[in-house]
Design a protein around this motif. Structure first.
Motif, short mmCIF file in Angstrom:
data_model
loop_
_atom_site.label_atom_id
_atom_site.label_comp_id
_atom_site.label_asym_id
_atom_site.label_seq_id
_atom_site.Cartn_x
_atom_site.Cartn_y
_atom_site.Cartn_z
N UNK A 147 29.63 -44.18 21.81
CA UNK A 147 29.40 -45.00 22.17
C UNK A 147 30.06 -46.66 22.55
N UNK A 148 30.35 -47.35 23.32
CA UNK A 148 31.02 -48.23 23.23
C UNK A 148 31.16 -49.48 23.96
N UNK A 149 30.95 -50.74 23.04
CA UNK A 149 30.89 -51.93 22.77
C UNK A 149 31.27 -52.25 24.35
N UNK A 150 31.25 -52.58 24.96
CA UNK A 150 32.07 -53.61 26.04
C UNK A 150 32.52 -54.94 25.67
N UNK A 151 31.26 -55.26 25.20
CA UNK A 151 32.15 -57.00 25.05
C UNK A 151 32.92 -57.03 22.98
N UNK A 152 32.61 -56.46 22.43
CA UNK A 152 33.84 -56.47 21.45
C UNK A 152 35.16 -55.16 21.56
N UNK A 153 34.28 -54.13 21.60
CA UNK A 153 35.15 -53.17 22.15
C UNK A 153 35.37 -52.25 21.20
N UNK A 154 34.73 -52.44 19.91
CA UNK A 154 34.21 -51.16 19.07
C UNK A 154 34.10 -50.16 19.62
N UNK A 155 34.82 -49.01 18.96
CA UNK A 155 34.00 -47.57 19.88
C UNK A 155 32.89 -47.21 18.56
N UNK A 184 22.65 -38.18 0.56
CA UNK A 184 22.70 -36.54 1.31
C UNK A 184 22.14 -36.58 2.98
N UNK A 185 23.01 -36.81 3.51
CA UNK A 185 22.93 -37.24 5.27
C UNK A 185 24.34 -36.59 5.57
N UNK A 186 23.70 -34.74 5.80
CA UNK A 186 24.58 -34.03 6.86
C UNK A 186 24.91 -33.83 8.07
N UNK A 187 25.48 -35.09 8.74
CA UNK A 187 26.42 -35.59 10.49
C UNK A 187 24.82 -36.88 10.66
N UNK A 188 25.33 -37.31 11.61
CA UNK A 188 25.66 -37.60 12.87
C UNK A 188 25.11 -36.92 14.25
N UNK A 189 23.89 -37.51 14.78
CA UNK A 189 22.71 -36.47 15.69
C UNK A 189 23.34 -37.09 16.95
N UNK A 190 23.23 -38.59 16.70
CA UNK A 190 22.73 -39.69 17.89
C UNK A 190 23.36 -40.95 17.89
N UNK A 191 23.96 -41.79 18.40
CA UNK A 191 24.02 -43.90 18.03
C UNK A 191 23.93 -44.56 19.46
N UNK A 192 23.35 -45.20 19.26
CA UNK A 192 22.89 -46.16 20.09
C UNK A 192 23.28 -47.63 19.47
N UNK A 193 23.73 -48.35 20.83
CA UNK A 193 24.43 -49.48 20.40
C UNK A 193 22.87 -50.95 21.22
N UNK A 194 22.44 -50.91 20.17
CA UNK A 194 21.46 -51.99 20.18
C UNK A 194 21.38 -53.69 20.76
N UNK A 195 19.98 -54.47 20.64
CA UNK A 195 20.44 -55.86 21.09
C UNK A 195 21.35 -56.26 19.62
#
Length: 160
Positions: A72-80, A107-118
């Motif tokens: 996910x790319x934050x178009x305003x901040x350019x964070x990837x 205990x986390x084994x991974x991240x399966x999805x990421x999404x930008x909110x408000x």
């Protein structure tokens, strides 16, 4: 081998079996740049010159991903923001020299999805001992389990 050879239609990456193929993706970054991704690396590429900066386990700064699930790319901040099924979540800062690593809850084994909110909120689905949908309002400093929690989930990575 540099995984981005696939983007240049290099015959070295044309294989017969699905397990050896890399999935390529393109994401808008700016009017002159795109972010290209494979399962274990990304590249910020300048369209007019064909040059770019590659991020992977063997680069500096290192991006130790092995199965990228989502970008996910934050178009305003350019964070990837990058979700990796095996190693967690990552953020490439706008200066493109800093990579923040977020392993998720204990205990986390991974991240399966990421999404930008408000506003500054980022949502991520972490698997592991306490799987669930987490959010951060401070660029990943703290992750909070949302009200949307799930029982243990078995995910077959061959069908995701």
């Amino acid at each position: 081998m540099d995984g981005f050879l696939v983007l240049h239609d290099d015959p070295a990456v044309k294989v017969d079996t699905y397990t050896n193929q890399k999935a390529a993706g393109f994401h808008y970054y700016s009017p002159t740049q795109v972010v290209m991704s494979n399962t274990d690396e990304i590249c910020i590429s300048t369209l007019l010159t064909g040059t770019g900066k590659r991020y992977a386990a063997d680069t500096t700064p290192a991006l130790p991903v092995t199965k990228i699930a989502q970008i996910e790319i934050n178009e305003a901040t350019k964070d990837i923001w990058i979700a990796c099924r095996n190693t967690g979540a990552y953020r490439i800062a706008p200066d493109q020299t800093t990579i923040d690593t977020f392993t998720g809850p204990v205990g986390s084994t991974g991240c399966y999805g990421i999404c930008l909110g408000l506003s500054t909120r980022v949502w991520a689905f972490f698997d592991g001992t306490t799987p669930g949908l987490y959010y951060t309002d401070n660029v990943g400093v703290n992750w909070t389990l949302s009200n949307y929690s799930f029982p243990a989930i078995t995910i077959d990575p061959t069908i995701v």
